[in-house]
Design a protein around this motif. Structure first.
Motif, PDB file in Angstrom:
ATOM      1  N   LYS A 110       0.835  -1.210   0.000  1.00 13.28           N
ATOM      2  CA  LYS A 110       0.000   0.000   0.000  1.00 13.28           C
ATOM      3  C   LYS A 110       0.862   1.250   0.000  1.00 13.28           C
ATOM      4  N   ALA A 111       1.924   1.234   0.806  1.00 13.04           N
ATOM      5  CA  ALA A 111       2.834   2.384   0.850  1.00 13.04           C
ATOM      6  C   ALA A 111       3.520   2.591  -0.492  1.00 13.04           C
ATOM      7  N   GLN A 112       3.892   1.497  -1.154  1.00 12.16           N
ATOM      8  CA  GLN A 112       4.525   1.591  -2.470  1.00 12.16           C
ATOM      9  C   GLN A 112       3.557   2.167  -3.497  1.00 12.16           C
ATOM     10  N   ASP A 113       2.288   1.708  -3.437  1.00 13.74           N
ATOM     11  CA  ASP A 113       1.270   2.222  -4.361  1.00 13.74           C
ATOM     12  C   ASP A 113       1.067   3.715  -4.165  1.00 13.74           C
ATOM     13  N   ASN A 114       0.994   4.150  -2.902  1.00 17.38           N
ATOM     14  CA  ASN A 114       0.809   5.578  -2.615  1.00 17.38           C
ATOM     15  C   ASN A 114       2.002   6.394  -3.098  1.00 17.38           C
ATOM     16  N   SER A 115       3.206   5.822  -2.936  1.00 16.05           N
ATOM     17  CA  SER A 115       4.416   6.512  -3.378  1.00 16.05           C
ATOM     18  C   SER A 115       4.419   6.669  -4.894  1.00 16.05           C
ATOM     19  N   ILE A 116       4.002   5.631  -5.608  1.00 15.31           N
ATOM     20  CA  ILE A 116       3.931   5.684  -7.071  1.00 15.31           C
ATOM     21  C   ILE A 116       2.912   6.729  -7.504  1.00 15.31           C
ATOM     22  N   ARG A 117       1.743   6.733  -6.865  1.00 11.45           N
ATOM     23  CA  ARG A 117       0.699   7.703  -7.208  1.00 11.45           C
ATOM     24  C   ARG A 117       1.197   9.137  -7.033  1.00 11.45           C
ATOM     25  N   GLU A 118       1.836   9.390  -5.890  1.00 11.66           N
ATOM     26  CA  GLU A 118       2.316  10.740  -5.601  1.00 11.66           C
ATOM     27  C   GLU A 118       3.406  11.150  -6.578  1.00 11.66           C
ATOM     28  N   ASN A 119       4.286  10.226  -6.912  1.00 11.65           N
ATOM     29  CA  ASN A 119       5.381  10.543  -7.829  1.00 11.65           C
ATOM     30  C   ASN A 119       4.857  10.841  -9.231  1.00 11.65           C
ATOM     31  N   VAL A 120       3.901  10.036  -9.687  1.00 12.40           N
ATOM     32  CA  VAL A 120       3.319  10.253 -11.019  1.00 12.40           C
ATOM     33  C   VAL A 120       2.610  11.607 -11.067  1.00 12.40           C
ATOM     34  N   TYR A 121       1.839  11.886 -10.037  1.00 11.71           N
ATOM     35  CA  TYR A 121       1.148  13.186  -9.964  1.00 11.71           C
ATOM     36  C   TYR A 121       2.150  14.338  -9.965  1.00 11.71           C
ATOM     37  N   ARG A 122       3.197  14.225  -9.150  1.00 16.23           N
ATOM     38  CA  ARG A 122       4.189  15.295  -9.037  1.00 16.23           C
ATOM     39  C   ARG A 122       4.903  15.532 -10.359  1.00 16.23           C
ATOM     40  N   VAL A 123       5.311  14.438 -11.026  1.00 12.27           N
ATOM     41  CA  VAL A 123       6.049  14.570 -12.289  1.00 12.27           C
ATOM     42  C   VAL A 123       5.187  15.222 -13.361  1.00 12.27           C
ATOM     43  N   ILE A 124       3.943  14.763 -13.502  1.00 11.27           N
ATOM     44  CA  ILE A 124       3.068  15.334 -14.525  1.00 11.27           C
ATOM     45  C   ILE A 124       2.777  16.796 -14.206  1.00 11.27           C
ATOM     46  N   ARG A 125       2.531  17.099 -12.939  1.00  8.76           N
ATOM     47  CA  ARG A 125       2.237  18.482 -12.548  1.00  8.76           C
ATOM     48  C   ARG A 125       3.428  19.386 -12.841  1.00  8.76           C
ATOM     49  N   GLU A 126       4.623  18.930 -12.513  1.00  7.25           N
ATOM     50  CA  GLU A 126       5.822  19.735 -12.766  1.00  7.25           C
ATOM     51  C   GLU A 126       6.038  19.949 -14.261  1.00  7.25           C
ATOM     52  N   ASN A 127       5.744  18.936 -15.049  1.00  8.46           N
ATOM     53  CA  ASN A 127       5.876  19.082 -16.500  1.00  8.46           C
ATOM     54  C   ASN A 127       4.884  20.087 -17.060  1.00  8.46           C
ATOM     55  N   ILE A 128       3.719  20.166 -16.447  1.00  2.40           N
ATOM     56  CA  ILE A 128       2.715  21.144 -16.891  1.00  2.40           C
ATOM     57  C   ILE A 128       3.108  22.544 -16.439  1.00  2.40           C
ATOM     58  N   THR A 129       3.446  22.706 -15.156  1.00  2.00           N
ATOM     59  CA  THR A 129       3.727  24.042 -14.640  1.00  2.00           C
ATOM     60  C   THR A 129       5.037  24.610 -15.168  1.00  2.00           C
ATOM     61  N   SER A 130       5.933  23.747 -15.647  1.00  2.00           N
ATOM     62  CA  SER A 130       7.187  24.231 -16.245  1.00  2.00           C
ATOM     63  C   SER A 130       7.053  24.425 -17.759  1.00  2.00           C
ATOM     64  N   LEU A 131       5.863  24.141 -18.287  1.00  2.56           N
ATOM     65  CA  LEU A 131       5.550  24.271 -19.716  1.00  2.56           C
ATOM     66  C   LEU A 131       6.260  23.239 -20.580  1.00  2.56           C
ATOM     67  N   GLN A 132       6.829  22.206 -19.971  1.00  2.00           N
ATOM     68  CA  GLN A 132       7.364  21.116 -20.781  1.00  2.00           C
ATOM     69  C   GLN A 132       6.230  20.349 -21.445  1.00  2.00           C
ATOM     70  N   LEU A 133       5.051  20.399 -20.802  1.00  2.00           N
ATOM     71  CA  LEU A 133       3.802  20.005 -21.457  1.00  2.00           C
ATOM     72  C   LEU A 133       3.045  21.300 -21.700  1.00  2.00           C
ATOM     73  N   ALA A 134       3.034  21.749 -22.932  1.00  2.00           N
ATOM     74  CA  ALA A 134       2.503  23.069 -23.259  1.00  2.00           C
ATOM     75  C   ALA A 134       0.985  23.124 -23.130  1.00  2.00           C
ATOM     76  N   PRO A 135       0.436  24.288 -22.786  1.00  2.00           N
ATOM     77  CA  PRO A 135      -1.011  24.460 -22.753  1.00  2.00           C
ATOM     78  C   PRO A 135      -1.641  24.080 -24.093  1.00  2.00           C
ATOM     79  N   GLY A 136      -2.733  23.335 -24.030  1.00  2.00           N
ATOM     80  CA  GLY A 136      -3.416  22.909 -25.246  1.00  2.00           C
ATOM     81  C   GLY A 136      -2.941  21.572 -25.781  1.00  2.00           C
TER      82      GLY A 136
END
Length: 234
Positions: free
Chosen positions: A7-33
């Motif tokens: 369960k702890a591993q699953d939560n860690s994976i979820r948080e890491n995936v969320y963090r990475v995608i969010r950082e890619n969006i807020t840094s514009l590496q994933l561009a708006p649109g």
């Protein structure tokens, strides 16, 4: 029933995936649109599709992605109205902690802040805007930490995705990049003089400057803004 370790591993994976995608969006590496694929991101991050789908749901609540049934998921365009609200939160909290910051700031702390500015200058010379944003965040985070208000910084950091994307856009421009560094130098002079009124004025101008530059950004990056898209439809 899954074991506590799994369960702890699953939560860690979820948080890491969320963090990475969010950082890619807020840094514009994933561009708006940009249309983003659950399957492609899962493969890239080497995870199953479930944590990616869960991340999208969380990011939708932050207005960072738009999920359309049968069509897919798209990185949301920058919402200037929301960016202004996020800026208001930052300005309100950061100006409020300045007296405590000045009260607690020591000479070693000043040296640390000045070193961060020197690193920012190196980013300007080396044309590294994303690294500059990281250092800029560290510079302002120290204000909150020295004031003993780290929880307020957590609020600022977690509620500024649209405002942060504006910041990334502005430092693509050499003039605004250089201007941000110079404002930090002015603030350091005011901090050393313990001039709270001048520091508050400079900081207010610093955080409002991006909103004032929105018309230039709209012209340079029309596809990145919800406002521009709405106007095009009229």
């Amino acid at each position: 029933m899954p074991s506590p370790t799994n369960k702890a591993q699953d939560n860690s994976i979820r948080e890491n995936v969320y963090r990475v995608i969010r950082e890619n969006i807020t840094s514009l590496q994933l561009a708006p649109g940009t249309t983003v694929s659950t399957q492609e991101l899962a493969a890239k991050l080497q995870v199953s599709r479930t944590p990616v789908r869960e991340a999208f749901i969380r990011l939708q609540k932050e207005d960072l992605v738009e999920i359309t049934p049968q069509k897919g998921t798209m990185v949301s365009r920058i919402d200037l109205t929301r960016a202004e609200k996020e800026r208001f939160i930052r300005e309100s909290l950061e100006t409020a902690i300045l007296p405590l910051f000045l009260q607690n700031c020591t000479e070693p702390d000043l040296k640390e802040l000045e070193l961060l500015i020197e690193k920012q200058k190196a980013c300007f010379t080396g044309l590294k805007p994303l690294e500059f944003i990281t250092l800029d965040n560290q510079f302002h985070q120290r204000f909150f930490e020295l004031a003993g208000q780290d929880l307020s910084w957590d609020v600022v950091a977690s509620t500024n995705p649209h405002y942060n994307r504006l910041r990334v856009l502005t430092v693509q421009n050499a003039a605004t990049f250089d201007g941000a560094v110079r404002q930090h130098e002015v603030m350091m002079d005011q901090i050393r003089r313990r001039d709270i009124d001048a520091l508050r004025r400079e900081l207010t101008d610093h955080v409002r400057k991006i909103i004032a530059e929105k018309n230039v950004l709209l012209q340079l990056y029309p596809d990145y803004f919800a406002t521009a898209q709405q106007e095009m439809k009229l």
